[in-house]
Design a protein around this motif. Structure first.
Motif, PDB file in Angstrom:
ATOM      1  N   VAL A 102      -5.469   8.313  -7.556  1.00  0.00           N
ATOM      2  CA  VAL A 102      -5.479   8.593  -8.996  1.00  0.00           C
ATOM      3  C   VAL A 102      -6.438   9.744  -9.237  1.00  0.00           C
ATOM      4  O   VAL A 102      -7.539   9.768  -8.698  1.00  0.00           O
ATOM      5  N   LYS A 103      -5.969  10.695 -10.014  1.00  0.00           N
ATOM      6  CA  LYS A 103      -6.848  11.829 -10.332  1.00  0.00           C
ATOM      7  C   LYS A 103      -7.736  11.464 -11.510  1.00  0.00           C
ATOM      8  O   LYS A 103      -7.397  10.611 -12.329  1.00  0.00           O
ATOM      9  N   LYS A 104      -8.855  12.137 -11.587  1.00  0.00           N
ATOM     10  CA  LYS A 104      -9.790  11.945 -12.676  1.00  0.00           C
ATOM     11  C   LYS A 104      -9.078  12.073 -14.016  1.00  0.00           C
ATOM     12  O   LYS A 104      -8.315  13.019 -14.231  1.00  0.00           O
ATOM     13  N   GLY A 105      -9.290  11.095 -14.899  1.00  0.00           N
ATOM     14  CA  GLY A 105      -8.702  11.163 -16.234  1.00  0.00           C
ATOM     15  C   GLY A 105      -7.341  10.509 -16.348  1.00  0.00           C
ATOM     16  O   GLY A 105      -6.847  10.284 -17.450  1.00  0.00           O
ATOM     17  N   GLU A 106      -6.728  10.179 -15.195  1.00  0.00           N
ATOM     18  CA  GLU A 106      -5.420   9.524 -15.239  1.00  0.00           C
ATOM     19  C   GLU A 106      -5.587   8.020 -15.401  1.00  0.00           C
ATOM     20  O   GLU A 106      -6.624   7.455 -15.057  1.00  0.00           O
ATOM     21  N   THR A 107      -4.525   7.402 -15.887  1.00  0.00           N
ATOM     22  CA  THR A 107      -4.556   5.952 -16.086  1.00  0.00           C
ATOM     23  C   THR A 107      -4.265   5.247 -14.762  1.00  0.00           C
ATOM     24  O   THR A 107      -3.435   5.694 -13.977  1.00  0.00           O
ATOM     25  N   ILE A 108      -4.960   4.157 -14.546  1.00  0.00           N
ATOM     26  CA  ILE A 108      -4.754   3.376 -13.320  1.00  0.00           C
ATOM     27  C   ILE A 108      -3.739   2.273 -13.627  1.00  0.00           C
ATOM     28  O   ILE A 108      -3.991   1.408 -14.468  1.00  0.00           O
ATOM     29  N   ASN A 109      -2.576   2.329 -12.968  1.00  0.00           N
ATOM     30  CA  ASN A 109      -1.566   1.304 -13.271  1.00  0.00           C
ATOM     31  C   ASN A 109      -1.815   0.039 -12.479  1.00  0.00           C
ATOM     32  O   ASN A 109      -2.693  -0.020 -11.618  1.00  0.00           O
ATOM     33  N   LYS A 110      -1.041  -0.982 -12.787  1.00  0.00           N
ATOM     34  CA  LYS A 110      -1.319  -2.303 -12.236  1.00  0.00           C
ATOM     35  C   LYS A 110      -1.203  -2.333 -10.715  1.00  0.00           C
ATOM     36  O   LYS A 110      -2.042  -2.916 -10.030  1.00  0.00           O
ATOM     37  N   LYS A 111      -0.151  -1.680 -10.200  1.00  0.00           N
ATOM     38  CA  LYS A 111       0.045  -1.707  -8.747  1.00  0.00           C
ATOM     39  C   LYS A 111      -1.118  -1.056  -8.015  1.00  0.00           C
ATOM     40  O   LYS A 111      -1.600  -1.563  -6.992  1.00  0.00           O
ATOM     41  N   ILE A 112      -1.562   0.054  -8.536  1.00  0.00           N
ATOM     42  CA  ILE A 112      -2.691   0.740  -7.901  1.00  0.00           C
ATOM     43  C   ILE A 112      -3.961  -0.083  -8.047  1.00  0.00           C
ATOM     44  O   ILE A 112      -4.741  -0.248  -7.107  1.00  0.00           O
ATOM     45  N   ALA A 113      -4.149  -0.653  -9.242  1.00  0.00           N
ATOM     46  CA  ALA A 113      -5.328  -1.488  -9.463  1.00  0.00           C
ATOM     47  C   ALA A 113      -5.354  -2.631  -8.461  1.00  0.00           C
ATOM     48  O   ALA A 113      -6.410  -2.948  -7.879  1.00  0.00           O
ATOM     49  N   ASP A 114      -4.193  -3.252  -8.229  1.00  0.00           N
ATOM     50  CA  ASP A 114      -4.098  -4.356  -7.254  1.00  0.00           C
ATOM     51  C   ASP A 114      -4.447  -3.869  -5.848  1.00  0.00           C
ATOM     52  O   ASP A 114      -5.201  -4.515  -5.117  1.00  0.00           O
ATOM     53  N   ALA A 115      -3.869  -2.720  -5.496  1.00  0.00           N
ATOM     54  CA  ALA A 115      -4.101  -2.180  -4.156  1.00  0.00           C
ATOM     55  C   ALA A 115      -5.578  -1.860  -3.960  1.00  0.00           C
ATOM     56  O   ALA A 115      -6.165  -2.181  -2.916  1.00  0.00           O
ATOM     57  N   LEU A 116      -6.192  -1.246  -4.965  1.00  0.00           N
ATOM     58  CA  LEU A 116      -7.612  -0.888  -4.872  1.00  0.00           C
ATOM     59  C   LEU A 116      -8.466  -2.137  -4.737  1.00  0.00           C
ATOM     60  O   LEU A 116      -9.423  -2.194  -3.962  1.00  0.00           O
ATOM     61  N   LEU A 117      -8.086  -3.160  -5.503  1.00  0.00           N
ATOM     62  CA  LEU A 117      -8.826  -4.421  -5.451  1.00  0.00           C
ATOM     63  C   LEU A 117      -8.786  -4.998  -4.041  1.00  0.00           C
ATOM     64  O   LEU A 117      -9.802  -5.426  -3.491  1.00  0.00           O
ATOM     65  N   LEU A 125       0.832  -1.204   0.000  1.00  0.00           N
ATOM     66  CA  LEU A 125       0.000   0.000   0.000  1.00  0.00           C
ATOM     67  C   LEU A 125       0.869   1.257   0.000  1.00  0.00           C
ATOM     68  O   LEU A 125       0.640   2.200  -0.755  1.00  0.00           O
ATOM     69  N   GLN A 126       1.887   1.217   0.869  1.00  0.00           N
ATOM     70  CA  GLN A 126       2.750   2.391   0.978  1.00  0.00           C
ATOM     71  C   GLN A 126       3.440   2.686  -0.346  1.00  0.00           C
ATOM     72  O   GLN A 126       3.638   3.832  -0.719  1.00  0.00           O
ATOM     73  N   GLN A 127       3.776   1.607  -1.069  1.00  0.00           N
ATOM     74  CA  GLN A 127       4.480   1.747  -2.341  1.00  0.00           C
ATOM     75  C   GLN A 127       3.682   2.578  -3.349  1.00  0.00           C
ATOM     76  O   GLN A 127       4.252   3.275  -4.168  1.00  0.00           O
ATOM     77  N   VAL A 128       2.373   2.491  -3.290  1.00  0.00           N
ATOM     78  CA  VAL A 128       1.563   3.288  -4.233  1.00  0.00           C
ATOM     79  C   VAL A 128       1.064   4.569  -3.580  1.00  0.00           C
ATOM     80  O   VAL A 128       0.131   5.212  -4.056  1.00  0.00           O
ATOM     81  N   GLY A 129       1.675   4.901  -2.434  1.00  0.00           N
ATOM     82  CA  GLY A 129       1.373   6.205  -1.838  1.00  0.00           C
ATOM     83  C   GLY A 129       0.212   6.210  -0.866  1.00  0.00           C
ATOM     84  O   GLY A 129      -0.237   7.257  -0.426  1.00  0.00           O
ATOM     85  N   ILE A 130      -0.293   5.013  -0.517  1.00  0.00           N
ATOM     86  CA  ILE A 130      -1.387   4.977   0.458  1.00  0.00           C
ATOM     87  C   ILE A 130      -0.776   4.914   1.856  1.00  0.00           C
ATOM     88  O   ILE A 130       0.012   4.017   2.147  1.00  0.00           O
ATOM     89  N   PRO A 131      -1.107   5.879   2.706  1.00  0.00           N
ATOM     90  CA  PRO A 131      -0.464   5.967   4.024  1.00  0.00           C
ATOM     91  C   PRO A 131      -0.969   4.886   4.990  1.00  0.00           C
ATOM     92  O   PRO A 131      -1.747   5.168   5.907  1.00  0.00           O
ATOM     93  N   ALA A 132      -0.525   3.651   4.770  1.00  0.00           N
ATOM     94  CA  ALA A 132      -0.939   2.541   5.630  1.00  0.00           C
ATOM     95  C   ALA A 132      -0.015   2.465   6.838  1.00  0.00           C
ATOM     96  O   ALA A 132       1.198   2.635   6.724  1.00  0.00           O
ATOM     97  N   VAL A 133      -0.569   2.225   8.006  1.00  0.00           N
ATOM     98  CA  VAL A 133       0.220   2.075   9.232  1.00  0.00           C
ATOM     99  C   VAL A 133      -0.351   0.896  10.015  1.00  0.00           C
ATOM    100  O   VAL A 133      -1.464   0.441   9.744  1.00  0.00           O
ATOM    101  N   ILE A 134       0.421   0.414  10.971  1.00  0.00           N
ATOM    102  CA  ILE A 134      -0.080  -0.667  11.828  1.00  0.00           C
ATOM    103  C   ILE A 134      -0.482  -0.064  13.155  1.00  0.00           C
ATOM    104  O   ILE A 134       0.274   0.700  13.755  1.00  0.00           O
ATOM    105  N   GLU A 135      -1.662  -0.396  13.560  1.00  0.00           N
ATOM    106  CA  GLU A 135      -2.151   0.177  14.814  1.00  0.00           C
ATOM    107  C   GLU A 135      -3.066  -0.823  15.476  1.00  0.00           C
ATOM    108  O   GLU A 135      -4.006  -1.330  14.855  1.00  0.00           O
ATOM    109  N   GLY A 136      -2.762  -1.155  16.720  1.00  0.00           N
ATOM    110  CA  GLY A 136      -3.588  -2.095  17.465  1.00  0.00           C
ATOM    111  C   GLY A 136      -3.685  -3.451  16.778  1.00  0.00           C
ATOM    112  O   GLY A 136      -4.745  -4.082  16.787  1.00  0.00           O
ATOM    113  N   GLY A 137      -2.569  -3.876  16.139  1.00  0.00           N
ATOM    114  CA  GLY A 137      -2.573  -5.186  15.513  1.00  0.00           C
ATOM    115  C   GLY A 137      -3.330  -5.238  14.206  1.00  0.00           C
ATOM    116  O   GLY A 137      -3.607  -6.314  13.658  1.00  0.00           O
TER     117      GLY A 137
END
Lengths: 69, 293, 69, 69, 69, 69, 69
Positions: B161-176, B138-150
């Motif tokens: 991803v901004k409107k109109g931009e292409t969704i790359n594979k890593k982001i698509a995977d993360a979103l999924l 998650l962090q790799q695609v810029g999503i601020p993931a942290v561990i908290e309380g296990g």
């Protein structure tokens, strides 16, 4: 507004608002007094609670002053 | 009439005839794009449209045959039958059909290479994940993931991803993985033929808010006109009376007409004037007595 | 307020606000006319630009009162 | 507004607002009366509580004032 | 308000607001037309600048009331 | 706005806002009717709560005024 | 506030606000006049634009209403 000022002056001075008193005050201010208006004023004020009317008005200007500026 | 179909095999001829019947029996025929819609969703859309519209899937060549055989202005729909097209038949007007199709759209997961239809936002808050490599992904695609309380938690809302931009594979995977479905998938109306005219989506998309605003504006204008021109209606008579009373009071106070109904207002005005002058006098050195303020 | 309504009616009708006209209107409405009030009314309106006065929101404080409550 | 003032005058005078009365007041003010407007006014007033409309009028100007600016 | 909307429609369409035109529009809308109201409408609008009248915010006591509550 | 006025006229008259009705009203007003606009209007209003939109207008005369300008 | 009313009365009557005039008005209203206060008032008002102060008061209540809400 002279007539109402005269009336309020009397009210504030604790005097009765009669045609005579209003006329005296207006005369002292050099106003050419119109008897009919004095009569109308005194008649209109008969049933009015002046204190209440004043206190309603008093809320406004203080609060308003900065806004109006 | 059978100019184009005489050489076709029987099943194709029947298919072409079925398309022609559909067109002839309905007020509207539309060309829709079926690209990327899973079969299961097509079933769902058909169910949603039941009773108002029928979707007829056919090869483009057969659609073309049918349109050409019918000829006339409907043949212009050929220009819009590209890719994975289907026809849709209905008796509704094209604006209503367009709206219905918009409503059948559903959210789907993004595939790599697709374009974001709007800003894709990962919301802040806990996820269902236990700590593990997911945090790094998650962090790799810029999503601020942290561990908290296990648990894995998203620290703050993030637009990935901004409107109109292409969704790359890593982001698509993360979103999924996060269960975020950003894609609007449904039948896209390419064009509709309705009573001699071709309607395209740019004409058909309706800004309902603008209509509501115009209704409000028109209602306001009618109200204003009724009151200002003094045309009493049951809706505006109260406002008209109010205006007349207001005007009369204004005149009464302005002219110091000592009438019972307004003398309190005149007192109020005198009092305010006195206070205003008192405050001005005070600021120039006149000490006010306690009763004044 | 009858007297003021009568005056505004005349004003709107493009008629002069005279004691005679005001009295006629009040009479037509079945009002027992008080001559002094008519005189006072006409005197008060003499120097007033009615069009201007109509649109001035002189009445505000009453309106403010409930809002303040 | 002549027609409305006539109606308000009658209302304030405690008279019924009928076509006849409105017409009489307007006539007294020298207004060329349009029967249709009188009819429409009287009909519209049937659906309204005049006292309520009058008392609401006091509340209105505050809301209206900014729009008028 | 049907009569008002009919007038606004005609005005926007660049047509004259005549009794005939208003009646035709109302009829087309399935309204049982009251001739007196049509006459009153047309008479009231005769000297009115409609553009101005529709854009001038009228005092809406209904709107003000909740604000005061 | 003719189309909107026509729709509101029908709404106020308690009639359904259908293509046929809107067209009839517009025709009666001498408007050269654009079928596509009528269709768009009818489709759009299907999902618009007209009463709500109207009541918004009543609350926000201030907002409406500039829009009309 | 009798002193201020006296001053306003003179101002409205188009008279000069002098110690003498203010004293005369207050006397007529039966007020026991404090010479020092009259002096202070007259001195203070010398630098005050009364018209401006009054006009602010007129504008105020409208502005005050929202502030009070």
């Amino acid at each position: 507004m002279e007539y109402i000022y005269a009336a309020l002056l009397l009210h504030n001075a604790g005097k009765e608002i009669t045609e005579e008193n209003v006329t005296a005050v207006l005369n002292a201010a050099g106003v050419a007094v119109d008897d009919a208006r004095v009569k109308a004023l005194v008649a209109a004020l008969e049933d009015v609670n002046i204190e209440e009317a004043i206190s309603k008005a008093a809320v406004a200007p203080v609060a308003a002053a900065p806004a109006a500026a | 009439m059978a100019l184009y179909t005489h050489h076709l095999p029987r099943w194709k001829k029947e298919e072409v005839e079925a398309i022609k019947r559909g067109i002839e029996e309905h007020a509207l025929v539309g060309v829709v794009d079926m690209y990327g819609i899973p079969a299961s969703q097509v079933q769902q859309i058909r169910r949603n449209l039941r009773g108002t519209a029928t979707v007829k899937m056919a090869r483009n060549t057969l659609i073309e045959h049918a349109l050409n055989e019918l000829g006339g202005s409907v043949a212009a729909l050929n220009d819009y039958a590209e890719g994975q097209s289907a026809l849709i038949f209905t008796n509704e007007n094209p604006f209503k059909l367009f709206k219905q199709l918009e409503k059948t759209k559903t959210k789907m997961a993004a595939k790599p290479g697709e374009t974001a239809p709007e800003d894709i936002v990962v919301p802040k808050g806990p996820t269902s994940f236990k700590p593990g490599p997911i945090v790094g992904e998650l962090q790799q695609v810029g999503i601020p993931a942290v561990i908290e309380g296990g648990k894995v938690k998203i620290r703050e809302e993030k637009t990935v991803v901004k409107k109109g931009e292409t969704i790359n594979k890593k982001i698509a995977d993360a979103l999924l993985k996060l269960g975020i479905k950003p894609m609007d998938v449904g039948l896209v109306l390419q064009a509709a033929y309705y009573r001699g005219t071709i309607f395209t989506p740019d004409l058909l998309s309706i800004d309902e808010e603008a209509y509501a605003n115009n209704i409000a504006l028109a209602a306001q204008q009618a109200f204003n006109l009724s009151v200002n021109a003094v045309i009493p209606t049951s809706i505006t008579i109260g406002a008209i009376i109010g205006k007349a009373v207001q005007e009369a009071r204004n005149v009464g106070v302005e002219a110091s007409i000592y009438e019972k109904d307004i003398v309190d207002l005149i007192i109020g005005r005198a009092q305010r004037e006195m206070l205003a002058v008192a405050l001005a006098a005070q600021s120039h050195g006149f000490e006010l007595d306690e009763a004044t303020l």
